[in-house]
Design an enzyme around this catalytic site. Structure first.
Site, PDB file in Angstrom:
ATOM      1  N   GLY A 103       0.843  -1.189   0.000  1.00 45.22           N
ATOM      2  CA  GLY A 103       0.000   0.000   0.000  1.00 45.22           C
ATOM      3  C   GLY A 103       0.880   1.242   0.000  1.00 45.22           C
ATOM      4  CB  SER A 150       4.508  -3.214  -3.088  1.00 43.91           C
ATOM      5  OG  SER A 150       4.039  -2.095  -3.762  1.00 43.91           O
ATOM      6  CD1 TRP A 151       3.429  -0.093   3.022  1.00 42.83           C
ATOM      7  CD2 TRP A 151       4.753   1.647   2.536  1.00 42.83           C
ATOM      8  NE1 TRP A 151       3.691   0.564   4.198  1.00 42.83           N
ATOM      9  CE2 TRP A 151       4.502   1.636   3.935  1.00 42.83           C
ATOM     10  CE3 TRP A 151       5.568   2.649   2.017  1.00 42.83           C
ATOM     11  CZ2 TRP A 151       5.030   2.595   4.805  1.00 42.83           C
ATOM     12  CZ3 TRP A 151       6.097   3.602   2.879  1.00 42.83           C
ATOM     13  CH2 TRP A 151       5.825   3.569   4.261  1.00 42.83           C
ATOM     14  CG  ASP A 183       6.709  -3.905 -10.456  1.00 44.12           C
ATOM     15  OD1 ASP A 183       5.785  -3.077 -10.604  1.00 44.12           O
ATOM     16  OD2 ASP A 183       7.044  -4.354  -9.348  1.00 44.12           O
ATOM     17  CG  HIS A 200       3.660  -4.443  -8.287  1.00 45.81           C
ATOM     18  ND1 HIS A 200       4.855  -3.967  -7.772  1.00 45.81           N
ATOM     19  CD2 HIS A 200       2.733  -4.251  -7.301  1.00 45.81           C
ATOM     20  CE1 HIS A 200       4.661  -3.492  -6.543  1.00 45.81           C
ATOM     21  NE2 HIS A 200       3.387  -3.671  -6.238  1.00 45.81           N
TER      22      HIS A 200
END
Length: 392
Positions: A118, A185-186, A341, A369
């Site tokens: 996120g 990711s985050w 990605d 991704h």
């Protein structure tokens, strides 16, 4: 690979593809069907094969070895079966926030903490499946405002450094001296920030879809760069914003996501979330895209993401995470990155790799991704499996 051979019977529990069963035989490439025909000592025998993608663990210990090593461990590359938590709760981390946490797997196993993406994405039951439940004590938690944490979609006292402190509070609450960190990711951003703040508490890391939260990364995805690849997905995201506000889509969405009108918030949240969901896979994933229609999920996802991005991740400089690699250089780390990605382009994983060559970089040539793409999933599981051998 584990093979037991009895007179007239080949009982294959796990096979590496390709393998050499005997020195004189040619490599056997396993097809998809469950039944194959193999010549054994001059006879043809139809056998049932239960196949799982594996690689010899001897490669880890010696830097190489034969494809077939009877009696030695193998590296699993498939997700583990679904499991349920054996404990869960809410941990009050401030006068505003309480975070949901859960534990599954082996209560006396090696602790690993999963840091979701996120920010604002929350965890899901499938996140438990990256880890061997017999070896790992698997800890999942929803970051402030996300998932089952309360209050929902709240931006107050919600910064990177608040989340770093929360991870420490959870570790202490669960009585864990140190642990493995897994984030994509985050989640990779937060993993780096946490490990750089508490390098003595992190034994190893598995990172995926590297996001360093730099200006050029945000501009690529939210200010028109990625639109060159996904123009059809970009236009609904773009068209919600009047032309006179398009100099900064992040700022324009911030205004709407923090509107006093709940309908305005939801409309903006759905558009923001769908843009990311439509670009997260190499091939469109309809189930993932539908998450953008969920008012509760999209509101937390969009509001919290946008809040962090407007504030540049609350980092003191654009290259903060790269500038502090020296603090974690000693930590055994695997980086898994999809070549295509679009959300977190490979330039960030490459920059991290150049600053930190000691970390192993695995580039998946046919992936985007998402952690749920087959090639990425396989490497993530393999990374946790390889760390088992080191940690044993």
């Amino acid at each position: 690979m584990k093979i037991n051979i009895y007179p007239g019977v080949l009982d294959t529990l796990l096979l590496t593809s390709p393998i050499n069963i005997f020195p004189s035989s040619s490599p056997l490439n396993l097809p998809n069907p469950n039944s194959i025909s193999i010549s054994i000592a001059g006879r043809r025998k139809s056998v049932k094969v239960c196949a799982r993608r594996v690689e010899p663990a001897s490669d880890l210990r010696s830097g190489g070895g034969s494809v077939m090593d009877l009696g030695k461990d193998v590296i699993n590359r498939d997700l583990y079966p679904d499991i349920e938590p054996y404990s869960s709760g809410l941990l009050k981390v401030s006068h505003v926030h309480s975070i949901y946490w859960e534990q599954s797997g082996n209560p006396t196993g090696y602790p690993v903490v999963f840091l979701h993406g996120g920010p604002g994405g929350g965890t899901s039951p499938s996140n438990r499946r990256f880890f061997d439940p017999e070896f790992y004590r698997i800890i999942l938690f929803d970051q402030r405002g996300a998932g089952r944490s309360i209050p929902h979609a709240c931006l107050e006292e919600n910064t990177t450094w608040d989340l770093v402190d929360d991870i420490e509070k959870l570790r202490e609450h669960l009585g864990i001296p140190e642990w493995q960190v897994f984030g994509g990711s985050w989640g990779s951003t937060l993993s780096l920030a946490y490990s750089q703040s508490h390098p003595d508490k992190v034994t190893s890391m598995v990172l995926r879809g590297i996001f360093l939260l730099r200006k050029k990364e945000l501009e690529w995805f939210y200010e028109g760069g990625a639109a060159a690849i996904f123009p059809d997905a970009w236009e609904p995201f773009r068209d919600l914003i009047p032309e006179n506000e398009r100099s900064s889509f992040i700022s324009a969405y911030n205004k709407r996501l923090n509107s006093n009108d709940l309908e305005t918030q939801h409309t903006a949240a759905k558009a923001w979330t769908k843009w990311e969901m439509m670009t997260a896979h190499l091939r469109p994933n309809e189930e993932n895209i539908k998450r953008g229609d969920d008012d509760k999920f999209s509101l937390a996802f969009a509001r919290i993401e946008n809040h962090f991005f407007v504030n540049k991740g609350f980092f003191p400089s654009d290259s903060y995470l790269l500038d502090n690699i020296e603090k974690i250089r000693h930590i055994k780390t695997t980086i898994v990155q999809g070549r295509y990605d679009v959300c977190c382009p490979m330039m960030s994983a490459w920059d991290l790799h150049k600053a930190w060559p000691e970390a192993e970089l695995k580039v998946i040539q046919d992936a985007g991704h998402s952690a749920n793409e087959p090639g990425i999933t396989a490497e993530l599981v393999a990374a946790t499996e390889k760390l088992k051998i080191i940690l044993k």
